[in-house]
Motif scaffolding. Sequence first.
Motif, PDB file in Angstrom:
ATOM      1  N   ARG A 116     -23.299 -17.860  -9.311  1.00  0.00           N
ATOM      2  CA  ARG A 116     -23.934 -17.280 -10.614  1.00  0.00           C
ATOM      3  C   ARG A 116     -25.380 -16.435 -10.252  1.00  0.00           C
ATOM      4  O   ARG A 116     -25.622 -15.375 -10.761  1.00  0.00           O
ATOM      5  N   GLY A 117     -26.228 -16.804  -9.338  1.00  0.00           N
ATOM      6  CA  GLY A 117     -27.245 -15.998  -8.892  1.00  0.00           C
ATOM      7  C   GLY A 117     -26.792 -14.506  -8.387  1.00  0.00           C
ATOM      8  O   GLY A 117     -27.289 -13.658  -8.635  1.00  0.00           O
ATOM      9  N   LEU A 118     -25.752 -14.728  -7.427  1.00  0.00           N
ATOM     10  CA  LEU A 118     -25.027 -13.397  -7.136  1.00  0.00           C
ATOM     11  C   LEU A 118     -24.720 -12.549  -7.997  1.00  0.00           C
ATOM     12  O   LEU A 118     -25.029 -11.286  -8.088  1.00  0.00           O
ATOM     13  N   ALA A 119     -24.046 -13.110  -9.264  1.00  0.00           N
ATOM     14  CA  ALA A 119     -23.569 -12.246 -10.217  1.00  0.00           C
ATOM     15  C   ALA A 119     -24.706 -11.518 -11.083  1.00  0.00           C
ATOM     16  O   ALA A 119     -24.460 -10.272 -11.141  1.00  0.00           O
ATOM     17  N   VAL A 161     -28.080  -6.614 -12.150  1.00  0.00           N
ATOM     18  CA  VAL A 161     -29.175  -5.661 -12.058  1.00  0.00           C
ATOM     19  C   VAL A 161     -29.116  -4.432 -11.295  1.00  0.00           C
ATOM     20  O   VAL A 161     -29.611  -3.299 -11.665  1.00  0.00           O
ATOM     21  N   LEU A 162     -28.102  -4.665 -10.120  1.00  0.00           N
ATOM     22  CA  LEU A 162     -27.877  -3.504  -9.172  1.00  0.00           C
ATOM     23  C   LEU A 162     -27.174  -2.551 -10.360  1.00  0.00           C
ATOM     24  O   LEU A 162     -27.616  -1.294 -10.114  1.00  0.00           O
ATOM     25  N   GLU A 163     -26.371  -2.710 -10.998  1.00  0.00           N
ATOM     26  CA  GLU A 163     -25.617  -1.857 -11.941  1.00  0.00           C
ATOM     27  C   GLU A 163     -26.488  -1.274 -12.945  1.00  0.00           C
ATOM     28  O   GLU A 163     -26.476   0.026 -13.130  1.00  0.00           O
ATOM     29  N   ARG A 188     -28.357   1.417 -11.081  1.00  0.00           N
ATOM     30  CA  ARG A 188     -27.505   2.606 -10.878  1.00  0.00           C
ATOM     31  C   ARG A 188     -27.423   3.480 -11.968  1.00  0.00           C
ATOM     32  O   ARG A 188     -27.799   4.577 -11.993  1.00  0.00           O
ATOM     33  N   GLN A 189     -27.271   2.718 -13.271  1.00  0.00           N
ATOM     34  CA  GLN A 189     -27.383   3.634 -14.476  1.00  0.00           C
ATOM     35  C   GLN A 189     -28.684   4.452 -14.672  1.00  0.00           C
ATOM     36  O   GLN A 189     -28.691   5.511 -15.504  1.00  0.00           O
ATOM     37  N   TYR A 190     -29.693   3.584 -14.404  1.00  0.00           N
ATOM     38  CA  TYR A 190     -30.862   4.322 -14.665  1.00  0.00           C
ATOM     39  C   TYR A 190     -31.227   5.446 -13.870  1.00  0.00           C
ATOM     40  O   TYR A 190     -31.708   6.408 -13.969  1.00  0.00           O
ATOM     41  N   ARG A 214     -21.057   0.870  -7.928  1.00  0.00           N
ATOM     42  CA  ARG A 214     -20.406   0.678  -9.295  1.00  0.00           C
ATOM     43  C   ARG A 214     -19.209  -0.550  -8.984  1.00  0.00           C
ATOM     44  O   ARG A 214     -19.328  -1.634  -9.849  1.00  0.00           O
ATOM     45  N   TRP A 215     -18.541  -0.370  -7.837  1.00  0.00           N
ATOM     46  CA  TRP A 215     -17.666  -1.212  -7.629  1.00  0.00           C
ATOM     47  C   TRP A 215     -18.049  -2.713  -7.388  1.00  0.00           C
ATOM     48  O   TRP A 215     -17.158  -3.539  -7.857  1.00  0.00           O
ATOM     49  N   VAL A 216     -18.895  -2.723  -6.722  1.00  0.00           N
ATOM     50  CA  VAL A 216     -19.376  -4.196  -6.266  1.00  0.00           C
ATOM     51  C   VAL A 216     -19.886  -4.869  -7.481  1.00  0.00           C
ATOM     52  O   VAL A 216     -19.616  -5.982  -7.533  1.00  0.00           O
TER      53      VAL A 216
END
Length: 308
Positions: free
Chosen positions: A25-28, A33-35, A38-40, A64-66
């Motif tokens: 759950r923490g990994l998700a 946050v990484l996504e 990326r958008q920012y 994006r894929w990860v």
Amino acid sequence: MTVPIDTPGHAAPAARRVDVVDLLRGLALVLRVLEAARQYFHGAVYEFDPLDPERTTAAIFATRWVTHVCAPILALLAGVSAYLRGAAGAGKADLSRYLATRGAWLVVIEISILTVVRNFALPPPVLFQALGATGCAMLALALLLWLPRPLVLALGVAALAGHNLFDRYNWVQDGAVGAVWQLLHGYLYVQRDGQLLLVADYALIPWVAVTLAGYGLGPLFSADPGKRDRALFWLGAGMLAAFVILRGAHLYGDPGPWSAQEDVSRTVMAFLNVEKFPPSLHYVLATLGLIFVLTPLIYLGGVFYSMD
């Protein structure tokens, strides 16, 4: 996991948290946050699909894929957590009521509070996405958990494996029937006089199926760590092998075929560019298969086994 046992003169001990569930759950959440980052930082984020192998870069594609694994992890763990709650002593009636209440609240929060927060406008288009789909999955599980657990697992797997059979059928697209079908198996955008009123792009059938599968696999996550890790690794390896075979041979399981590109890196991106809206069988095999394989490797050396 320790299941409470009543003994004379002693209170039932509290159930210990299952660390692998918290880890995933923490990994998700970290990847989510990484996504957002990326958008920012990606200035052309809305100009083209970051997974389009003809326009994207390897770095943008990878970031994006990860994040594809976020939604499957959370949907799966919703089912796993329901099983663990039941195994810890909750009766089916209490568990069903708990899931129904929490699922209903998730749907309400998605279409009200989060709709306003995400749009910064009134009246905004109503959003029905990951949180709402998870809520609906909990509502479905609240009904289906009365069935034997192996049957719930079989229903989830069958829905995941079979829902792409309907990709080629031109079901009713207009009216209430068409809207319900798109909500179940596709994505639904409702407009009136040029104004967007509703965005629902998390198809319910496959996302509910992932949660049902998580409930069915619940005993695996509460098993002895060594047994759990071996089972997760081989389950994940089998899923990845099935993905490579189905995808490589252009067989059943994804509406978007891949093709060789101008170089190896873009060909790999095309191969991995699987459909998320709605999530195809290839998408589920690749994302959950990857997570099942990597999770035991994270625990390699027994570092986490000693954590309480």
